[in-house]
Design an enzyme around this catalytic site. Structure first.
Site: not given
Ligand code: ADE
Length: 256
Positions: A13, A219
């Site tokens: 990141e 996601d």
């Molecule tokens: N960071 C990126 N995706 C995430 C997720 N699904 N849950 C918690 N933190 C995250």
């Protein structure tokens, strides 16, 4: 000029920004973390990998404020989408942050931080406005070319958008459809979920230091979240953070 503390949870990141700071950076190791100080695009910065979760983020934020005299903190990284309208590749700039796993009820209302009498922390309006403008300009002008056609096809990027609103944080990677459905039902204003931002927000509130949080959606926090997150982290996360924060640092240097 205010020194800007730049934090992320994982190397991918901030890799691009660390590379840009180059060999001239001064490195100090405190509490198992390396803090890289130096000039970056005209701004005085300290970059650090906070690691994952609220405790790690809070400890790192305190060190940035007390040991490095950071006058502003910016957290950059990835998040899972909670709100329906978000797409993988979109960017969220926090207006407010809440710890979704804080629950000291019935002693205190759910989500309220005991003895602080608040559950939501407001991000600094000026820093967040600037970050949102920089993110919008980056996505419109440079992102598709930086990512390249292969990545755009693989991740289905068309024209990613910038959103502003509430980010929720907790010590849990949300990786199931029912987990994200509960967040949506319990916190209908939440745009996305991650694991650090609201902890940094609490520390900045307590120390009265302005802060901003920018997250790219990696996601949908559903059953395939861990696979989607890992692919995104390896292949695109650094493109976003470096692209947006470069513009932000350049603009901050002009304003200072
Ligand atoms: N960071 C990126 N995706 C995430 C997720 N699904 N849950 C918690 N933190 C995250």
């Amino acid at each position: 000029m205010k020194r800007i503390g730049i934090m992320a949870a994982l190397h991918g990141e901030v890799a691009g920004l660390l590379a840009a700071m180059g060999a001239g950076a001064e490195v100090r190791r405190i509490g198992g973390r390396d803090y890289y100080s130096g000039q970056l695009l005209g701004s005085e910065c300290v970059i650090v990998l906070a690691r994952v979760g609220k405790v790690a983020a809070a400890a790192t934020a305190v060190t940035l404020i007390r040991e490095f005299n950071a006058g502003q903190l910016v957290f950059t990284g990835l998040a899972g989408a909670v709100a329906d309208q978000l797409r993988v590749g979109d960017v969220v700039v926090a207006e407010s942050l809440l710890q979704h796993d804080m629950d000291a009820s019935p002693l205190f209302p759910r989500y309220e931080i005991p003895l602080l009498a608040c559950s939501k922390f407001a991000a600094d309006a000026g820093a967040s406005d600037l970050l949102a403008r920089c993110a919008t300009a980056y996505l419109q002008e440079d992102f598709m070319a930086h990512a390249g056609p292969d990545l755009c096809r693989r991740f289905g990027f068309e024209q990613p958008a910038v959103h502003r609103g509430m980010i929720v944080s907790g010590d849990r990677f949300i990786n199931d459809a029912s987990g994200v459905a509960s967040l949506r039902a319990e916190l209908p204003d939440a745009l996305c979920v991650e694991m650090e931002g609201a902890a940094v927000a609490q520390i900045c509130h307590e120390y009265e230091v302005p802060f901003a949080v920018v997250r790219t959606i990696s996601d949908r926090a559903d059953d395939s979240a861990s696979l989607d997150f890992s692919a995104f982290l390896d292949q695109v996360a650094s493109v976003y953070s470096a692209g947006i924060l470069r513009r932000y640092l350049e603009a901050s240097a002009v304003i200072a």
